[in-house]
Write a protein that holds these residues in place. Structure first.
Motif, short mmCIF file in Angstrom:
data_model
loop_
_atom_site.label_atom_id
_atom_site.label_comp_id
_atom_site.label_asym_id
_atom_site.label_seq_id
_atom_site.Cartn_x
_atom_site.Cartn_y
_atom_site.Cartn_z
N GLY A 82 64.56 16.00 -80.25
CA GLY A 82 63.23 16.12 -80.86
C GLY A 82 63.20 17.06 -82.05
N ALA A 83 64.32 17.75 -82.30
CA ALA A 83 64.31 18.79 -83.34
C ALA A 83 64.01 18.20 -84.73
N TRP A 84 64.63 17.07 -85.03
CA TRP A 84 64.44 16.44 -86.34
C TRP A 84 63.00 15.94 -86.53
N ILE A 85 62.30 15.72 -85.42
CA ILE A 85 60.96 15.15 -85.48
C ILE A 85 59.95 16.17 -86.03
N GLU A 86 60.27 17.44 -85.86
CA GLU A 86 59.38 18.50 -86.34
C GLU A 86 59.56 18.69 -87.84
N GLN A 87 58.47 18.58 -88.56
CA GLN A 87 58.54 18.70 -90.02
C GLN A 87 59.12 20.05 -90.46
N ALA A 88 58.73 21.11 -89.75
CA ALA A 88 59.22 22.45 -90.12
C ALA A 88 60.75 22.48 -90.07
N ASN A 89 61.32 21.80 -89.09
CA ASN A 89 62.78 21.79 -88.97
C ASN A 89 63.41 20.98 -90.09
N ARG A 90 62.78 19.86 -90.43
CA ARG A 90 63.33 19.04 -91.53
C ARG A 90 63.26 19.82 -92.84
N GLU A 91 62.20 20.59 -93.00
CA GLU A 91 62.08 21.41 -94.21
C GLU A 91 63.18 22.47 -94.27
N LEU A 92 63.44 23.08 -93.11
CA LEU A 92 64.52 24.09 -93.05
C LEU A 92 65.87 23.46 -93.40
N ILE A 93 66.10 22.30 -92.83
CA ILE A 93 67.37 21.59 -93.04
C ILE A 93 67.53 21.25 -94.53
N ASP A 94 66.41 20.91 -95.13
CA ASP A 94 66.40 20.60 -96.56
C ASP A 94 66.63 21.86 -97.39
N GLU A 95 65.98 22.92 -96.98
CA GLU A 95 66.11 24.20 -97.68
C GLU A 95 67.56 24.66 -97.75
N TYR A 96 68.29 24.38 -96.66
CA TYR A 96 69.70 24.78 -96.62
C TYR A 96 70.63 23.67 -97.13
N SER A 97 70.02 22.68 -97.75
CA SER A 97 70.77 21.57 -98.37
C SER A 97 71.78 20.91 -97.44
N CYS A 98 71.38 20.74 -96.19
CA CYS A 98 72.27 20.10 -95.23
C CYS A 98 72.26 18.59 -95.44
N ALA A 99 73.35 17.95 -95.02
CA ALA A 99 73.35 16.48 -94.95
C ALA A 99 72.89 16.12 -93.54
N SER A 100 72.02 15.14 -93.43
CA SER A 100 71.54 14.75 -92.10
C SER A 100 72.06 13.35 -91.76
N VAL A 101 72.52 13.22 -90.52
CA VAL A 101 73.09 11.95 -90.06
C VAL A 101 72.34 11.51 -88.81
N TRP A 102 71.77 10.33 -88.87
CA TRP A 102 71.06 9.76 -87.72
C TRP A 102 71.98 8.78 -87.01
N LEU A 103 72.22 9.04 -85.73
CA LEU A 103 72.98 8.09 -84.92
C LEU A 103 71.98 7.09 -84.34
N ASP A 104 71.99 5.91 -84.91
CA ASP A 104 71.02 4.89 -84.54
C ASP A 104 71.61 4.02 -83.43
N VAL A 105 71.21 4.34 -82.23
CA VAL A 105 71.76 3.70 -81.02
C VAL A 105 70.64 2.91 -80.34
N PRO A 106 70.89 1.68 -79.90
CA PRO A 106 69.83 0.91 -79.23
C PRO A 106 69.26 1.66 -78.02
N PHE A 107 67.98 1.45 -77.78
CA PHE A 107 67.33 2.18 -76.69
C PHE A 107 68.03 1.95 -75.35
#
Ligand code: S3P
Length: 169
Positions: A82-107
Motif C-alpha cells: 500500500g506504500a505506493w498508493i499514498e501520494q505523500a510516498n510517491r512524492e518522496l520517491i520522486d523527490e529522491y529521483s528513484c526509479a519505480s518498478v511495478w510488478l504487475d501480477v494477475p490477482f
C-alpha cells in the motif's frame, strides 16, 4: 548505480524476493520497508494495522520511507503493497529521483500466494476484499515508471533480467 530503485505491486506479487535478488545482482543494499517498520516499532505492519488502525500505520510507513531515503543506504527498496498508493510516498520517491518498478501480477496469482503464505494481511482477509483492493489500486500502480508483467511461473533470474533491462542497469 546512483539511482535508488523502488519495487511496488500488490500483496503477494513477489516484491521482497525480487528486490532482494535484484539488489544482490547489482551489489547494492536492499531495504524491505515492512521489515524496517517491524524493526523500528517492534510490531509487524499487520499488528500495527490491527491494533492502531491503517491511518496510524500509514504515518509510520511514510516516516520510515522518509528515513530510508534520507539515509541513502538502499540501492533497492521493497515497498509494502500500500506504500505506493499514498501520494505523500510517491512524492518522496520522486523527490529522491528513484526509479519505480511495478510488478504487475494477475490477482489470482497474488491471492494464491497470500493464501499459501498464511500470513495475516488485515487488508486482504477475504478474497473479495483483496480483489476489490487490487482493482482500486491498479490505476495507481500504473503511475510507476516501469511496469514488469509477471505471469507467476517465471524464473527469478528472468524477472531480474527484465527489470535490469528496463532500467538499463
Ligand atoms: C499492505 C501490504 C503489506 C503491509 C501491510 C499493508 C497493503 O505488505 O505493508 O500489511 O496495504 O497492501 P506486502 O505487500 O508485503 O504484503
Amino acid at each position: 548505480m546512483a539511482q535508488t530503485v523502488v519495487i511496488t505491486g500488490f500483496m503477494g506479487c513477489g516484491k521482497s524476493k525480487i528486490a532482494r535478488e535484484l539488489a544482490a545482482r547489482l551489489d547494492v543494499t536492499m531495504v524491505d520497508l515492512d521489515e524496517r517498520i517491524t524493526a523500528r516499532t517492534g510490531r509487524t505492519p499487520a499488528q500495527l494495522i490491527d491494533q492502531d488502525g491503517e491511518h496510524a500505520f500509514r504515518t509510520i510507513e511514510t516516516d520510515t520511507l522518509c528515513d530510508v531515503l534520507q539515509s541513502r543506504e538502499a540501492g533497492v527498496i521493497a515497498l509494502g503493497g500500500g506504500a505506493w498508493i499514498e501520494q505523500a510516498n510517491r512524492e518522496l520517491i520522486d523527490e529522491y529521483s528513484c526509479a519505480s518498478v511495478w510488478l504487475d501480477v494477475p490477482f489470482e496469482v497474488c491471492w494464491a500466494r497470500i493464501e499459501y503464505a498464511g500470513e495475516d494481511r488485515p487488508l486482504g482477509r477475504t478474497k473479495n476484499q483483496a480483489a476489490a483492493l487490487y482493482e482500486r489500486r491498479r490505476p495507481v500502480y500504473q503511475l510507476a515508471t516501469f511496469r514488469i508483467r509477471v505471469a507467476g511461473n517465471e524464473e527469478l533470474d528472468h524477472l531480474v533480467s527484465a527489470i535490469r533491462s528496463a532500467l538499463s542497469v
